[in-house]
Scaffold this active site. Sequence first.
Site, mmCIF file in Angstrom:
data_model
loop_
_atom_site.group_PDB
_atom_site.id
_atom_site.type_symbol
_atom_site.label_atom_id
_atom_site.label_comp_id
_atom_site.label_asym_id
_atom_site.label_seq_id
_atom_site.Cartn_x
_atom_site.Cartn_y
_atom_site.Cartn_z
ATOM 1 C CG ASP A 139 18.811 6.128 32.918
ATOM 2 O OD1 ASP A 139 18.631 5.835 34.143
ATOM 3 O OD2 ASP A 139 18.436 6.710 31.781
ATOM 4 C CG HIS B 285 15.998 9.630 33.436
ATOM 5 N ND1 HIS B 285 17.610 9.520 33.282
ATOM 6 C CD2 HIS B 285 16.118 10.849 34.422
ATOM 7 C CE1 HIS B 285 18.260 10.335 34.358
ATOM 8 N NE2 HIS B 285 17.615 11.554 33.956
HETATM 9 ZN ZN LIG Z 1 21.943 11.042 35.334
HETATM 10 ZN ZN LIG Z 2 21.649 12.914 32.809
#
Ligand SMILES: [Zn+2]
Ligand SMILES: [Zn+2]
Length: 555
Positions: free
Chosen positions: A195, A368
């Site tokens: 990510d 995130h």
């Molecule tokens: Zn995502």
């Molecule tokens: Zn997500």
Amino acid sequence: MSSTLRVLPLGGLGEIGKNMTVVEYEDRIVVVDTGLRFPTADMLGIDLVLPDFSYLRERVHDIEAIVITHGHEDHVGALPWVLRELGREHVPTVYGGRLTVAMARSKLDEHKLRDAPLEDLDPGHEVALGPFVLELIHMTHSIPDSCAVALTTELGTVLVTGDYKFDQTPVDGPPADVSRLAELGREGLLLLCGDSTNADRSGFSPSERDVGPHLEEVFARAQGRIIVTSFASNIHRVQQVIDVAAELGRKISLVGRSMRKNVNIGRSLGHIEIPEGILIQPQEVEDWPDHKVIVVSTGSQGEPLSALRRMAHDDHRVIKLHRGDTVVFSATPIPGNERAVNETVDRLYHIGCDVITARDAPVHASGHGYTEELKLMLNLVKPRYVLPVHGDHKRLHLHAQLADAVGIDRDEVFEGENGLPLEIDGRGARFGDREQSGMIFVDGVDIGDPADVALRDRRMLSADGIFIVVATVSEQTGESVAQPEVIFRGVPFIEQADALVRDIRDEVERSLAAAARDRVREIDLLSQELHDDVAAFVYDRLRRRPMVLPVVVEV
Ligand SMILES: [Zn+2]
Ligand SMILES: [Zn+2]
């Protein structure tokens, strides 16, 4: 049989959203995530954007399974369309954590796909899928049950992280399973697909648990009603709002369909606890004094039909906002939604509400990880190769730089694109030949491609408007027998409209006369000529290209 491991991203690279990654070995396929994206402002009348998955359509019989990392729309949203398309020939089993599967099931139910094969898979358990062994690894993110996906083949293991942060004090459940990640590193991880969403934010992301006290501070200051908006899937955030409400002796009302749905699913799986007697129906909100109520609402992204947007436009069935209400945005806009959010905020000020956003107080924590967490992941799993995913080109690049910073050889870090497969074998890794990828637009329930005529028409209409020209011609001679009618809508900056309409009428007459001379009788041909002549004439006059719609009536 090919013993090359192929990782083909069909979405999520060079963009935010519609994440979808195809992992292939010995001609068998496991698909990780089937996400969607919300349309940008220029995609007029388009509801959703899906990844172009025609590649899977051709290979449908090779698909062992679909694995979903977590329940966010950008990872699971395209599932109904993918299953409906592929399901004509072969329905692959869909795996995910328990909440993820429950959310996928509720979504598929809405699409009347009731018998799709969905399987809960607990982290740490293994499933053999042809030449792959699948394992989910528990991670932390802004929705419970987020997992990384490890796919092991004879050649090695691929880890697709899904969305993650390393939250050391999550609101519910354990922190990310760092020991399993470290173990994968010791065993020798072949490829990390990580990510990149926050690759541009330095340091560590704040813990979700840090949000609670800040919410409490803001709530304690509010004199009147409090309206909190966040992602409906952010169950931990809703939990924290409920906890603060209990503390302050306020009642909670959940407003917005997806908010109620997700809280119910989360409650049934034990991810959210609601004290007895604290919940009230939206209809009851008016029965309580303002300082005794908190409304938790959808609409943190300014979505057109969401509850908060409706309230801001004084268009909500039940909740009417008024001066003295405090509206708290416990979320930040996803790139592309800023305008809609700003508009909603401004409407709220106009009503007289106080508005608190993540800019005014730390009432939001990202799901995130920031740079230090991305580096931690790289150091834990020590991948041979790295393919940054989930991010625009800038963030993919920054993620690649982080890999470089922790000592991974630059040649072993691949800055990819949608449709570009990374191929790994005993000799090394390289990009292979490009496969089809792109966008599919969803308009209501129909799907179409980006070259869709309707979209082009909408763009034309929105920019330059429309001229409708009605011509009446004789069936025998093709000559004009009545004065042409000219109707226009949405054409900008017409100063001498009357004169222009008169001139267009003359142009129509000229065009019809020419057609009659050339003995053009076919209505379609006549319309075409009329269209071309009028469009050229209008462009000449206005330097614009409105849509021109000729209607030829024969008498
Ligand atoms: Zn995502
Ligand atoms: Zn997500």
